[in-house]
Design a protein around this motif. Structure first.
Motif, PDB file in Angstrom:
ATOM      1  N   LEU A 114     -22.482   9.599 -19.683  1.00  0.00           N
ATOM      2  CA  LEU A 114     -21.334   8.795 -19.258  1.00  0.00           C
ATOM      3  C   LEU A 114     -20.997   9.104 -17.810  1.00  0.00           C
ATOM      4  O   LEU A 114     -20.814  10.269 -17.434  1.00  0.00           O
ATOM      5  N   ILE A 115     -20.908   8.068 -16.991  1.00  0.00           N
ATOM      6  CA  ILE A 115     -20.546   8.184 -15.580  1.00  0.00           C
ATOM      7  C   ILE A 115     -19.409   7.215 -15.321  1.00  0.00           C
ATOM      8  O   ILE A 115     -19.511   6.025 -15.637  1.00  0.00           O
ATOM      9  N   VAL A 116     -18.320   7.706 -14.750  1.00  0.00           N
ATOM     10  CA  VAL A 116     -17.137   6.884 -14.508  1.00  0.00           C
ATOM     11  C   VAL A 116     -16.836   6.863 -13.014  1.00  0.00           C
ATOM     12  O   VAL A 116     -16.797   7.913 -12.359  1.00  0.00           O
ATOM     13  N   LEU A 117     -16.642   5.671 -12.481  1.00  0.00           N
ATOM     14  CA  LEU A 117     -16.316   5.486 -11.069  1.00  0.00           C
ATOM     15  C   LEU A 117     -14.852   5.078 -10.939  1.00  0.00           C
ATOM     16  O   LEU A 117     -14.381   4.184 -11.650  1.00  0.00           O
ATOM     17  N   ARG A 118     -14.142   5.715  -9.999  1.00  0.00           N
ATOM     18  CA  ARG A 118     -12.742   5.372  -9.743  1.00  0.00           C
ATOM     19  C   ARG A 118     -12.527   5.174  -8.240  1.00  0.00           C
ATOM     20  O   ARG A 118     -13.249   5.744  -7.419  1.00  0.00           O
ATOM     21  N   SER A 119     -11.518   4.380  -7.902  1.00  0.00           N
ATOM     22  CA  SER A 119     -11.272   4.011  -6.506  1.00  0.00           C
ATOM     23  C   SER A 119      -9.810   4.220  -6.139  1.00  0.00           C
ATOM     24  O   SER A 119      -8.916   3.893  -6.918  1.00  0.00           O
ATOM     25  N   VAL A 120      -9.582   4.721  -4.941  1.00  0.00           N
ATOM     26  CA  VAL A 120      -8.229   4.827  -4.397  1.00  0.00           C
ATOM     27  C   VAL A 120      -7.818   3.524  -3.697  1.00  0.00           C
ATOM     28  O   VAL A 120      -6.661   3.294  -3.421  1.00  0.00           O
ATOM     29  N   GLY A 121      -8.783   2.637  -3.451  1.00  0.00           N
ATOM     30  CA  GLY A 121      -8.521   1.459  -2.638  1.00  0.00           C
ATOM     31  C   GLY A 121      -7.678   0.397  -3.295  1.00  0.00           C
ATOM     32  O   GLY A 121      -6.890  -0.270  -2.618  1.00  0.00           O
TER      33      GLY A 121
ATOM     34  N   TRP B  99       0.820  -1.211   0.000  1.00  0.00           N
ATOM     35  CA  TRP B  99       0.000   0.000   0.000  1.00  0.00           C
ATOM     36  C   TRP B  99       0.854   1.261   0.000  1.00  0.00           C
ATOM     37  O   TRP B  99       2.029   1.250   0.379  1.00  0.00           O
ATOM     38  N   TYR B 100       0.228   2.347  -0.431  1.00  0.00           N
ATOM     39  CA  TYR B 100       0.906   3.638  -0.443  1.00  0.00           C
ATOM     40  C   TYR B 100       1.226   4.057   0.991  1.00  0.00           C
ATOM     41  O   TYR B 100       0.360   3.988   1.874  1.00  0.00           O
TER      42      TYR B 100
ATOM     43  N   ALA C 249     -12.767   0.796 -11.126  1.00  0.00           N
ATOM     44  CA  ALA C 249     -12.088   0.663  -9.833  1.00  0.00           C
ATOM     45  C   ALA C 249     -10.749  -0.051  -9.951  1.00  0.00           C
ATOM     46  O   ALA C 249      -9.821   0.232  -9.193  1.00  0.00           O
ATOM     47  N   PHE C 250     -10.637  -0.993 -10.891  1.00  0.00           N
ATOM     48  CA  PHE C 250      -9.381  -1.712 -11.099  1.00  0.00           C
ATOM     49  C   PHE C 250      -8.636  -1.193 -12.328  1.00  0.00           C
ATOM     50  O   PHE C 250      -7.806  -1.905 -12.895  1.00  0.00           O
ATOM     51  N   GLY C 251      -8.898   0.041 -12.731  1.00  0.00           N
ATOM     52  CA  GLY C 251      -8.338   0.561 -13.968  1.00  0.00           C
ATOM     53  C   GLY C 251      -6.987   1.226 -13.872  1.00  0.00           C
ATOM     54  O   GLY C 251      -6.414   1.599 -14.908  1.00  0.00           O
TER      55      GLY C 251
ATOM     56  N   PHE D 241      -5.408   0.059  -6.526  1.00  0.00           N
ATOM     57  CA  PHE D 241      -4.027   0.279  -6.957  1.00  0.00           C
ATOM     58  C   PHE D 241      -3.163   0.823  -5.825  1.00  0.00           C
ATOM     59  O   PHE D 241      -2.015   0.396  -5.627  1.00  0.00           O
ATOM     60  N   PHE D 242      -3.704   1.755  -5.054  1.00  0.00           N
ATOM     61  CA  PHE D 242      -2.936   2.349  -3.961  1.00  0.00           C
ATOM     62  C   PHE D 242      -2.965   1.491  -2.700  1.00  0.00           C
ATOM     63  O   PHE D 242      -2.267   1.802  -1.737  1.00  0.00           O
ATOM     64  N   GLY D 243      -3.790   0.448  -2.681  1.00  0.00           N
ATOM     65  CA  GLY D 243      -3.872  -0.426  -1.511  1.00  0.00           C
ATOM     66  C   GLY D 243      -4.398   0.286  -0.282  1.00  0.00           C
ATOM     67  O   GLY D 243      -4.004  -0.026   0.838  1.00  0.00           O
ATOM     68  N   LEU D 244      -5.308   1.239  -0.475  1.00  0.00           N
ATOM     69  CA  LEU D 244      -5.791   2.085   0.619  1.00  0.00           C
ATOM     70  C   LEU D 244      -7.304   1.929   0.810  1.00  0.00           C
ATOM     71  O   LEU D 244      -8.036   2.911   0.975  1.00  0.00           O
ATOM     72  N   ALA D 245      -7.770   0.693   0.801  1.00  0.00           N
ATOM     73  CA  ALA D 245      -9.209   0.459   0.955  1.00  0.00           C
ATOM     74  C   ALA D 245      -9.744   1.029   2.260  1.00  0.00           C
ATOM     75  O   ALA D 245     -10.908   1.427   2.343  1.00  0.00           O
ATOM     76  N   GLY D 246      -8.917   1.075   3.284  1.00  0.00           N
ATOM     77  CA  GLY D 246      -9.364   1.542   4.588  1.00  0.00           C
ATOM     78  C   GLY D 246      -9.678   3.020   4.658  1.00  0.00           C
ATOM     79  O   GLY D 246     -10.386   3.453   5.579  1.00  0.00           O
ATOM     80  N   VAL D 247      -9.200   3.816   3.705  1.00  0.00           N
ATOM     81  CA  VAL D 247      -9.503   5.253   3.759  1.00  0.00           C
ATOM     82  C   VAL D 247     -10.894   5.560   3.200  1.00  0.00           C
ATOM     83  O   VAL D 247     -11.419   6.655   3.412  1.00  0.00           O
ATOM     84  N   ARG D 248     -11.506   4.584   2.488  1.00  0.00           N
ATOM     85  CA  ARG D 248     -12.838   4.754   1.889  1.00  0.00           C
ATOM     86  C   ARG D 248     -12.894   6.018   1.044  1.00  0.00           C
ATOM     87  O   ARG D 248     -13.600   6.974   1.350  1.00  0.00           O
ATOM     88  N   MET D 249     -12.137   5.998  -0.057  1.00  0.00           N
ATOM     89  CA  MET D 249     -12.098   7.145  -0.953  1.00  0.00           C
ATOM     90  C   MET D 249     -12.333   6.681  -2.385  1.00  0.00           C
ATOM     91  O   MET D 249     -11.671   5.758  -2.872  1.00  0.00           O
ATOM     92  N   GLY D 250     -13.283   7.320  -3.049  1.00  0.00           N
ATOM     93  CA  GLY D 250     -13.527   7.080  -4.458  1.00  0.00           C
ATOM     94  C   GLY D 250     -13.918   8.373  -5.135  1.00  0.00           C
ATOM     95  O   GLY D 250     -14.071   9.420  -4.483  1.00  0.00           O
ATOM     96  N   PHE D 251     -14.081   8.312  -6.446  1.00  0.00           N
ATOM     97  CA  PHE D 251     -14.433   9.510  -7.214  1.00  0.00           C
ATOM     98  C   PHE D 251     -15.433   9.141  -8.304  1.00  0.00           C
ATOM     99  O   PHE D 251     -15.421   8.034  -8.831  1.00  0.00           O
ATOM    100  N   VAL D 252     -16.259  10.112  -8.630  1.00  0.00           N
ATOM    101  CA  VAL D 252     -17.218   9.979  -9.722  1.00  0.00           C
ATOM    102  C   VAL D 252     -16.929  11.073 -10.733  1.00  0.00           C
ATOM    103  O   VAL D 252     -16.873  12.252 -10.382  1.00  0.00           O
ATOM    104  N   GLY D 253     -16.751  10.669 -11.979  1.00  0.00           N
ATOM    105  CA  GLY D 253     -16.622  11.618 -13.075  1.00  0.00           C
ATOM    106  C   GLY D 253     -17.911  11.628 -13.881  1.00  0.00           C
ATOM    107  O   GLY D 253     -18.393  10.567 -14.297  1.00  0.00           O
TER     108      GLY D 253
END
Length: 330
Positions: A184-191, A33-34, A165-167, A193-205
């Protein structure tokens, strides 16, 4: 509540093995993880209004015109079905089960369609939802095809929801740069690739009006101050990202090679591998008895998904367990 990977406490109780003795390969998260930076003194004190620097860092990293920070992509997955009147919804299958679960709960007509049949299903739906790369199979859809689908849906007031999320290990597949387009709606996750699932952070474009509706539905202070600080640092650390992509590419190849050496033809990403195991419950049991927790898919998509070990001891344990399974089951 649906079952997911990472439920290690349940594994510990069921198999009477201490948490520290488990090799958890059930989530597909980056095991390296980061390294979280030192938090500002007031991180736990201030109300967590969204930091513009976080949004700028996310937009730059994902290449998106605008993004809304949310408490993990799960928050958006649960909220988006509430922003539409009853609609005809197609969810690609097999896929992350939360999508179908929540679209089926808010008056929509929802059906699951296999990836190779999505083109044919497009004329008869208002919303199409898929993961790219897919979780759990790793299947991908070319960006050009996704943008064509989004344009068709957008012209009739529909949505294409792409869960990326796995992109992060395959940025060439992303359509986040086009997420300003209606439809078009795009979902991204910090959990992941960064190995930071515990921070519960994502983004919506998405285009601005929809992001505004989503923000209103979710309400204020949805993402904690510490999570914002850690995520801003991770999203802005280009040197770490470049080195980690190279490392994960190497380790992903190592995992595919190890599975192939034991007669397993798998698919997936640099973070996980999946295959349609003929005896998924038996494989899962075999691994659990050796303190290795993998993700069992016992229903329609009967198979196994497993992620990367953290260190050489983990690789050794996995290799030994696979060799024992190969000798005993074939």
């Amino acid at each position: 509540m649906l079952e997911h990977g990472g439920n290690l406490r349940a594994a510990s109780i069921r198999f009477n093995r201490p948490l520290a003795d488990w090799l958890d390969l059930s989530t597909g998260l980056n095991p390296t993880w980061y390294p979280a930076p030192q938090l500002a003194d007031n991180a736990w004190h201030r109300l967590p209004e969204t930091d513009p620097e976080l949004v700028r860092a996310a937009s730059a990293f994902y290449g998106a015109p605008r993004m809304l920070a949310v408490a993990g992509t799960q928050a958006a997955i649960q909220a988006l079905p509430q922003l539409r009147a009853p609609s005809r919804v197609v969810v690609a299958a097999p896929s992350y089960a939360e999508h179908a679960h929540h679209w089926s709960r808010h008056g929509h007509s929802m059906r699951e369609v296999e990836y190779d049949a999505l083109d044919a299903a497009l004329p008869d739906c208002d919303v199409l939802v898929l993961c790219n790369p897919n979780n759990p199979t790793g299947a991908t859809v070319a960006p050009e095809r996704l943008l064509d689908w989004a344009a068709q849906l957008g012209r009739r007031g529909g949505w294409l929801v792409v869960d990326e999320a796995f992109g992060d290990t395959a940025p060439h597949l992303s359509v986040a740069a086009h997420s300003d387009s209606p439809g078009l709606i795009v979902l991204r996750s910090v959990g992941k690739f960064f190995g930071l699932a515990g921070v519960r952070m994502g983004f919506v474009g998405a285009h601005a009006p929809l992001l505004s509706q989503l923000a209103d539905l979710l309400g204020p202070w949805t993402v904690s101050g510490p999570a914002q600080q850690v995520s801003t640092a991770a999203l802005g650390d280009a040197a770490w990202q470049e080195a980690m992509r190279a490392r994960l590419a190497s380790e992903g190849t190592r995992l595919r090679t190890l599975l192939a050496a034991n007669g397993i033809a798998s698919s997936g990403t640099d973070l996980f591998q999946w295959w349609p195991e003929a005896q998924p419950e038996a494989f899962w049991q075999h691994m659990a008895e050796r303190g290795i927790w993998v993700r069992l898919f016992p229903k329609a998509a009967r198979g196994i998904r497993l992620g990367l070990p953290l260190d050489e001891e983990g690789w050794w344990r996995l290799a030994l367990a696979l060799e024992e399974w190969n000798r005993g089951s074939r």
